[in-house]
Design a protein around this motif. Sequence first.
Motif, PDB file in Angstrom:
ATOM      1  N   HIS A 339       0.700  -1.025  -0.020  1.00  0.00           N
ATOM      2  CA  HIS A 339      -0.055   0.083  -0.087  1.00  0.00           C
ATOM      3  C   HIS A 339       0.726   1.219   0.097  1.00  0.00           C
ATOM      4  N   ALA A 340       2.175   1.272  -0.102  1.00  0.00           N
ATOM      5  CA  ALA A 340       3.059   2.281  -0.186  1.00  0.00           C
ATOM      6  C   ALA A 340       3.532   2.734  -1.566  1.00  0.00           C
ATOM      7  N   GLY A 341       2.572   2.521  -2.635  1.00  0.00           N
ATOM      8  CA  GLY A 341       3.083   2.823  -4.000  1.00  0.00           C
ATOM      9  C   GLY A 341       1.984   2.797  -4.842  1.00  0.00           C
ATOM     10  N   ILE A 342       1.712   3.826  -5.863  1.00  0.00           N
ATOM     11  CA  ILE A 342       0.809   3.742  -6.899  1.00  0.00           C
ATOM     12  C   ILE A 342       1.605   4.218  -8.145  1.00  0.00           C
ATOM     13  N   THR A 343       0.577   3.717  -9.315  1.00  0.00           N
ATOM     14  CA  THR A 343       1.192   4.261 -10.716  1.00  0.00           C
ATOM     15  C   THR A 343      -0.024   4.767 -11.300  1.00  0.00           C
ATOM     16  N   VAL A 344       0.441   6.126 -11.634  1.00  0.00           N
ATOM     17  CA  VAL A 344      -0.377   6.821 -12.412  1.00  0.00           C
ATOM     18  C   VAL A 344      -0.051   7.078 -14.006  1.00  0.00           C
ATOM     19  N   ALA A 345      -1.273   6.746 -14.743  1.00  0.00           N
ATOM     20  CA  ALA A 345      -0.962   6.918 -16.320  1.00  0.00           C
ATOM     21  C   ALA A 345      -2.050   8.070 -16.777  1.00  0.00           C
ATOM     22  N   ARG A 346      -1.893   8.328 -17.811  1.00  0.00           N
ATOM     23  CA  ARG A 346      -2.637   9.270 -18.649  1.00  0.00           C
ATOM     24  C   ARG A 346      -3.425   8.702 -19.911  1.00  0.00           C
ATOM     25  N   VAL A 347      -4.847   8.917 -19.939  1.00  0.00           N
ATOM     26  CA  VAL A 347      -5.597   8.358 -20.953  1.00  0.00           C
ATOM     27  C   VAL A 347      -5.019   9.111 -22.260  1.00  0.00           C
ATOM     28  N   GLU A 348      -4.846   8.297 -23.296  1.00  0.00           N
ATOM     29  CA  GLU A 348      -4.502   8.711 -24.525  1.00  0.00           C
ATOM     30  C   GLU A 348      -5.701   9.223 -25.422  1.00  0.00           C
TER      31      GLU A 348
END
Length: 476
Positions: A339-348
Amino acid sequence: MSAAAPPGLPAKMHALVRAFLAEPGAVHAAVAQFGAPAHLVFPQVFAENLERLRVELAARVAGFRICYAHKVNQSRAFVEVAQAAGVGIDVASAAELDSALGSGFAPGRIEVTGPKGEGLLARLVGSGVTINVDNVWELERIAALAGPGVRVPVLVRVSGFAGTPVSRFGVPVARLEAVVKVLVAERERIEFRGFAFHLDSGEPAERVRAVESCLMLTEQAYAAGLTPSVLDIGGGFRQVFTADAAAFDAYVHALRESLLGRGEPMTWGGNTFGFHLEDGAVHGTPVFHKYANIVDARTMLADLLDTGLEAHGGRTIARIAAENLLDIWLEPGKALVDHAGITVARVEFVKETADGSTLVNLDLSRDTVTPADQEVMVDPILVPAGMNPGADDGAVGVFLAGRLCLERDLITNHKVWLPRCPAPGDLIVFPNTGAYHMDLSAARASMHSVPPKLAVVQRSGTFTVCRDVDYRHEGA
């Protein structure tokens, strides 16, 4: 009558992470400053996880050492927190050793595991680090490389326990005679600290059998004139991904029904996730079974130490260790970054395929967010662009696609339901990616760069974000 809610896989999230995601504009501000996609780590969550394990150990044994398994994540912030907390660190390469030393770890707090070649062994001998030996060749080379007056502290990793799958690591229990022979012959050069194991399984019964075997080997070492003082129980303590076990079971049921042709299709390209169809029924265990776990690392550790062993009169593992003056060592990795990390991506962009499926293309590849042979089996979180949440057409089932020109670059081969159909510029957040997901693959195909890693800290109710390499632990 309202329509039934679509099957979902709600993710368990730490309150701090949830608060950051709920902070208006916080996620978008972070990627606007540092770029997207991005990996975000939360060192304060890591510190809490570490303290939980330390409390369980301190309540049961007098001597113990926690060594953070660096390989689980390359984050400098996590290493800095471990160093400041006074625990040890487990490194598995020369680069990880440099990382630990650069963050202030003294050699005496460093343990080196994993396969080691001649070059790495030559560097380790005489350095003061503890070498967790994988095989007889390593042990013999350590003795040969040790100069006059040098004693090298070692643990010996063993494997081949009854009822445990064959492992490529460690010395088989049945062949420990050769190890003991070297340890006795080279006691002037080798400081034998004890036996170690690491299981690629979270099954409690397997771990108990491994402990029993190591205790038996410890007695044999005493009889040979050696003085082991450590029982190393390894890592492999499970994570808890799902927030709702019942919802997870309901999703698996819906998936099984879908594979039988009942209800809405839920997988891409005929993927069965390890199930197989036979005689009109779905059989087998899904490859994502680890996501069903609801027992956290703290409980796993406590239960192990409190287990009574019949061969020792029912005394608990913790008590046996104490009576024999054995320190308990362990190398948690996943448990500390849970629970100490997340990944963020952008919708293309969003598109419809020939079979009517909705594909949401993101600016990252599958290998950036999960090891290629796995699947992220908790629901991602949609963070709309700007203040406008977009049209609310109700939950929509989509597949998340990656940016590589490869058919296999599907980030989710299972359908996920989002509160609305995403739009270009929206962000998608993958929860709990701190354990291996961020660094084990991180494909650079098509000359894409590795996503930046950012550290998120909350102080006095305010979140600050910096590059992970720039993070410095408070008070350091």
